[in-house]
Each structure stands twice: as C-alpha cells, then as structure tokens.
Design a protein around this motif. Structure first.
Motif, PDB file in Angstrom:
ATOM      1  N   ARG A  64       0.832  -1.207   0.000  1.00  0.00           N
ATOM      2  CA  ARG A  64       0.000   0.000   0.000  1.00  0.00           C
ATOM      3  C   ARG A  64       0.864   1.253   0.000  1.00  0.00           C
ATOM      4  NH1 ARG A  64      -3.639  -3.400   3.061  1.00  0.00           N
ATOM      5  NH2 ARG A  64      -2.870  -2.684   5.083  1.00  0.00           N
ATOM      6  N   MET A  65       2.023   1.189   0.635  1.00  0.00           N
ATOM      7  CA  MET A  65       2.961   2.312   0.563  1.00  0.00           C
ATOM      8  C   MET A  65       3.377   2.552  -0.888  1.00  0.00           C
ATOM      9  SD  MET A  65       4.235   3.865   3.441  1.00  0.00           S
ATOM     10  CE  MET A  65       6.015   3.955   3.355  1.00  0.00           C
ATOM     11  N   ASN A  66       3.669   1.466  -1.613  1.00  0.00           N
ATOM     12  CA  ASN A  66       4.061   1.601  -3.017  1.00  0.00           C
ATOM     13  C   ASN A  66       2.914   2.135  -3.859  1.00  0.00           C
ATOM     14  OD1 ASN A  66       6.717   0.739  -2.732  1.00  0.00           O
ATOM     15  ND2 ASN A  66       6.168  -1.418  -2.929  1.00  0.00           N
ATOM     16  N   LEU A  67       1.704   1.651  -3.600  1.00  0.00           N
ATOM     17  CA  LEU A  67       0.547   2.172  -4.322  1.00  0.00           C
ATOM     18  C   LEU A  67       0.402   3.676  -4.091  1.00  0.00           C
ATOM     19  CD1 LEU A  67      -2.087  -0.649  -3.632  1.00  0.00           C
ATOM     20  CD2 LEU A  67      -1.017  -0.105  -5.832  1.00  0.00           C
ATOM     21  N   CYS A  68       0.620   4.096  -2.858  1.00  0.00           N
ATOM     22  CA  CYS A  68       0.527   5.527  -2.536  1.00  0.00           C
ATOM     23  C   CYS A  68       1.558   6.327  -3.320  1.00  0.00           C
ATOM     24  CB  CYS A  68       0.715   5.749  -1.035  1.00  0.00           C
ATOM     25  SG  CYS A  68      -0.687   5.230  -0.025  1.00  0.00           S
ATOM     26  N   ARG A  69       2.741   5.750  -3.497  1.00  0.00           N
ATOM     27  CA  ARG A  69       3.786   6.472  -4.225  1.00  0.00           C
ATOM     28  C   ARG A  69       3.356   6.726  -5.668  1.00  0.00           C
ATOM     29  NH1 ARG A  69       8.248   5.857  -7.393  1.00  0.00           N
ATOM     30  NH2 ARG A  69      10.005   7.235  -6.884  1.00  0.00           N
ATOM     31  N   THR A  70       2.625   5.777  -6.250  1.00  0.00           N
ATOM     32  CA  THR A  70       2.118   5.965  -7.607  1.00  0.00           C
ATOM     33  C   THR A  70       0.925   6.910  -7.623  1.00  0.00           C
ATOM     34  OG1 THR A  70       2.858   3.752  -8.255  1.00  0.00           O
ATOM     35  CG2 THR A  70       1.164   4.780  -9.627  1.00  0.00           C
TER      36      THR A  70
ATOM     37  N   HIS B 112      -4.974   6.800 -11.247  1.00  0.00           N
ATOM     38  CA  HIS B 112      -4.752   5.553 -11.964  1.00  0.00           C
ATOM     39  C   HIS B 112      -5.954   4.637 -11.770  1.00  0.00           C
ATOM     40  CE1 HIS B 112      -0.638   7.053 -11.646  1.00  0.00           C
ATOM     41  NE2 HIS B 112      -0.285   6.196 -12.600  1.00  0.00           N
ATOM     42  N   SER B 113      -6.184   3.795 -12.764  1.00  0.00           N
ATOM     43  CA  SER B 113      -7.240   2.796 -12.644  1.00  0.00           C
ATOM     44  C   SER B 113      -6.689   1.555 -11.961  1.00  0.00           C
ATOM     45  CB  SER B 113      -7.775   2.423 -14.028  1.00  0.00           C
ATOM     46  OG  SER B 113      -6.792   1.707 -14.761  1.00  0.00           O
TER      47      SER B 113
ATOM     48  N   ALA C 258      -2.500  -2.760 -11.383  1.00  0.00           N
ATOM     49  CA  ALA C 258      -2.195  -4.191 -11.435  1.00  0.00           C
ATOM     50  C   ALA C 258      -1.036  -4.457 -12.394  1.00  0.00           C
ATOM     51  CB  ALA C 258      -3.440  -4.973 -11.858  1.00  0.00           C
ATOM     52  N   ASP C 259      -1.029  -3.765 -13.513  1.00  0.00           N
ATOM     53  CA  ASP C 259       0.066  -3.935 -14.477  1.00  0.00           C
ATOM     54  C   ASP C 259       1.389  -3.443 -13.919  1.00  0.00           C
ATOM     55  OD1 ASP C 259      -1.615  -5.048 -16.323  1.00  0.00           O
ATOM     56  OD2 ASP C 259      -1.990  -3.168 -17.404  1.00  0.00           O
ATOM     57  N   VAL C 260       1.355  -2.295 -13.251  1.00  0.00           N
ATOM     58  CA  VAL C 260       2.595  -1.709 -12.708  1.00  0.00           C
ATOM     59  C   VAL C 260       3.231  -2.629 -11.685  1.00  0.00           C
ATOM     60  CG1 VAL C 260       3.508   0.178 -11.304  1.00  0.00           C
ATOM     61  CG2 VAL C 260       1.940   0.678 -13.189  1.00  0.00           C
TER      62      VAL C 260
ATOM     63  N   VAL D  18      -5.355  -5.647  -6.048  1.00  0.00           N
ATOM     64  CA  VAL D  18      -5.238  -4.191  -6.011  1.00  0.00           C
ATOM     65  C   VAL D  18      -6.493  -3.587  -5.367  1.00  0.00           C
ATOM     66  CG1 VAL D  18      -5.115  -2.084  -7.388  1.00  0.00           C
ATOM     67  CG2 VAL D  18      -3.683  -4.034  -7.976  1.00  0.00           C
ATOM     68  N   SER D  19      -7.657  -4.083  -5.772  1.00  0.00           N
ATOM     69  CA  SER D  19      -8.929  -3.551  -5.250  1.00  0.00           C
ATOM     70  C   SER D  19      -9.011  -3.694  -3.741  1.00  0.00           C
ATOM     71  CB  SER D  19     -10.111  -4.266  -5.910  1.00  0.00           C
ATOM     72  OG  SER D  19     -10.165  -3.970  -7.293  1.00  0.00           O
ATOM     73  N   ARG D  20      -8.532  -4.814  -3.219  1.00  0.00           N
ATOM     74  CA  ARG D  20      -8.568  -5.012  -1.756  1.00  0.00           C
ATOM     75  C   ARG D  20      -7.714  -3.968  -1.049  1.00  0.00           C
ATOM     76  NH1 ARG D  20      -8.528 -10.538  -3.234  1.00  0.00           N
ATOM     77  NH2 ARG D  20      -6.259 -10.681  -2.964  1.00  0.00           N
TER      78      ARG D  20
END
Length: 363
Positions: free
Chosen positions: A291-297, A303-304, A309-311, A319-321
C-alpha cells in the motif's frame, strides 16, 4: 480512548464558555517553550523569544516544567476573570497543599485511581515522587521543586511575580489583541448552547468533543489518547477558548477539581480535526509495504485498478482489496472517466499525517 466527563443532572446554566487570561498565558508560555508544536505561531514565538530579557528568559526556563510537557492544573481556572491580576488573586487564596500539588502535576503520574492524590507537602511518597520526577528533568528543575516543597509561600510569590513580569514584557499586549476574538467565540458558543443545545455547542467548539446520553446519564466525551473519567455533578463545567492553544485540546479531570475544557478557537481552519480512530486507521493502512508503493504511484496522479495491477504485477482483485483499505481510511479520492474508475491519493489527508511522509512519497 477518551476523557469522559459525567454531567448527569447538571443544569445548562452551570455550563459556561468564557476566556481566561491565565489559561491563555499558560498556552503562550507553552508555545514559547515548544515552538515546534505551534508552526502557525512561528512569527510570534520567534519575535517574542528574541525580545525577552535574559533574566526573564532564564526564570521561564527554570519553571517551564509547569507548562512545557504537562499543564499545571492551576493554569486552567474554573472561574475565569476579566484580568490576569484577578485570576492570580484567586490563586493566592488557594491553600498551599492544593497549589503545590497542582503546580507539580503530581496527579498525572499516579494513574487513573479516581481518588484525590495527597499533596507532596503532607505525603512522603508523593514528595519522593515529585523530587524524583524533577531530578529527571535536570538540576535546575530539581532545585526549584525542592525549594517549592521547602518554602511553598515564598515560591508561590516567585511564580506570581514571574507571571506578572510576563504580562509586562509581552503578554499584556498579546492579550489585548486576542481577547476580543476569544470573547466573541465564547458569546457565539453560549448562544448555540442556549438556542440549539449542548451537543451543538460542543461540536462547534471542537470536532473532538461530543455528547453521549443513555439510561446511565449524560456525558461529554473528549477524544484524546488517554482514558480518564471525572464528573461535574453538583458543580459546574467551564469551557475556555484559546488562540494560542492550537492544536492542543486540554481537559482538566483531576479528582476533586471542577472539570475544565480548553479548546482551540481556530482548529477548523487547518486540518487536524479527525478522530483518533481515523488517524489509527490511516496509520494501519499505510503500514503495509504494498500500500505504501501504491501511494507512491497514486500521489503522482490518478490511476485505474488495471493500470496499478500492471505496474505492480498483481491481480486486479488484489489491487482492489488494498485500495479499499486506503479508501476506508479516507486517504483516496475517486472519480469516473468513461468506464474507468480512477483513484488518486488525497494530498491534504496525507499531509496532515506528516510532511516527511508526503515528501518521501513525492521524492
């Protein structure tokens, strides 16, 4: 966790909103001793500290344990007056045992026993505890507490002179500037109390204040990272507005003392109004490395789910969870673009958790 004040049976006329020069001076002294707590007061703390005479600055340092990390109970008067001199006169009428116990904040180290704690002037264990705590703060504070216990009357006079000298040096002008705002805020909350009830007045004072009522009675709940309980049955409750107090919300819950709440009048102007539970949810949400990495993006743009998911090479449901956890914590904003749902980090919510974290994401 919270501070709970039982007000069952307390009539509305015993609940008052009123500014206090002594309480505001205590906040100003705290801001001077801990300027990092009060970024919005940076200009005032810097200019005031620079203008202090060395002798006064030295005396303030000697006594700062009364307002630096803990707030001495006597700095939150249950019956505010128009002038600092009147409130200091009230302190002079307090007996030595009560004053010394309040000044040394013995009660905040004993635990939530629900019973009054003996004054160190009459109780040997309280005395030893006071001296031990003072010694841990340094030799000057240890000497000051030792002097207070040995000569309470002379030390009380010294404290009064110190506060009077602060009024002469800087607080008199400061109080003249802020008291109009504080009086206006108190009148507004009093009118809300009269017309719309206590729950409305409390919420207007601070989102961290709420009213609970059930078959057991009525309680004011102060959302703080402590668990304490007191009551105002048969006494009164005073709420004191403060300009210099932000972001702190103080509640005086010492056994045997009338409850007092001091709230910042401008807390709604900048974030920081979330409940402790919301802050806890956000910290837990950010503790997961993915989730930290998702936040960085997400901090860099919307983003969708499929893009994320691709990244990161994981499935869209996974990803949705993770996005669901971040959204529940109030850290995401979403918008629809055609058949896609785009997610983005809420910069303001993250910034309120800490600028270092936000800067790390953007680095």
């Amino acid at each position: 966790m919270s501070v709970t004040i039982d007000i069952t049976g307390l009539p509305p006329e015993r609940i008052s909103f009123c500014p206090s020069p002594l309480a505001e001076l205590g906040n100003a002294l705290h801001a001077l001793s801990e300027p990092a707590h009060h970024a919005r007061l940076h200009a005032w703390t810097t200019s005031t500290a620079a203008a202090l005479k060395p002798e006064l600055a030295d005396r303030l340092h000697e006594a700062d344990f009364m307002w630096r990390s803990a707030r001495s109970d006597f700095l939150m008067p249950a019956q505010p007056r128009e002038t600092l001199a009147e409130e200091l006169d009230d302190l002079d009428r307090m007996d030595d045992e009560t004053f010394v116990g309040a000044a040394l904040e013995i009660t905040c180290f004993i635990g939530n026993t629900g019973r009054p704690v003996p004054s160190p002037l009459v109780d040997a264990s309280s005395r030893r505890r006071a001296l031990d705590l003072a010694a841990a703060r340094g030799p000057r504070q240890a000497a000051f507490v030792d002097r207070m216990l040995a000569e309470p009357a002379a030390t009380r006079a010294w404290i009064r002179r110190l506060l009077e000298d602060c009024e002469d040096a800087f607080f008199g002008d400061t109080w003249r500037r802020v008291r109009v705002q504080l009086a206006a805020d108190a009148r507004h909350k009093t009118e809300l109390l009269r017309r719309k009830g206590l729950a409305e007045a409390l919420t207007a004072a601070s989102p961290a204040l709420s009213l609970e009522q059930d078959e057991r009675g009525r309680r004011i709940v102060v959302d703080k990272l402590v668990q304490r309980r007191t009551e105002a049955r048969g006494t009164a409750l005073t709420l004191i507005p403060s300009v210099f107090g932000w972001p702190h919300l103080f509640a005086l819950y010492t056994p045997g003392w009338q409850p007092v709440i001091q709230y910042p009048v401008a807390a709604h102007e900048v974030g920081g109004t979330e409940s402790i539970e919301t802050v806890k949810l956000r910290l837990e949400a950010l503790a997961h490395p993915l989730r930290m990495n998702l936040c960085r993006t997400l901090v860099r743009g919307a983003h969708s789910t499929g893009e994320l998911a691709d990244v990161y090479g994981i499935t869209a449901p996974e990803v949705s969870r993770h996005l669901s956890v971040l959204k529940k914590a109030g850290l995401l904003t979403t918008r629809r673009r055609g058949r896609y749902v785009l997610h983005e980090l809420d910069h303001s919510a993250v910034a309120r958790l800490g600028s270092d974290f936000l800067e790390g994401l953007l680095r």
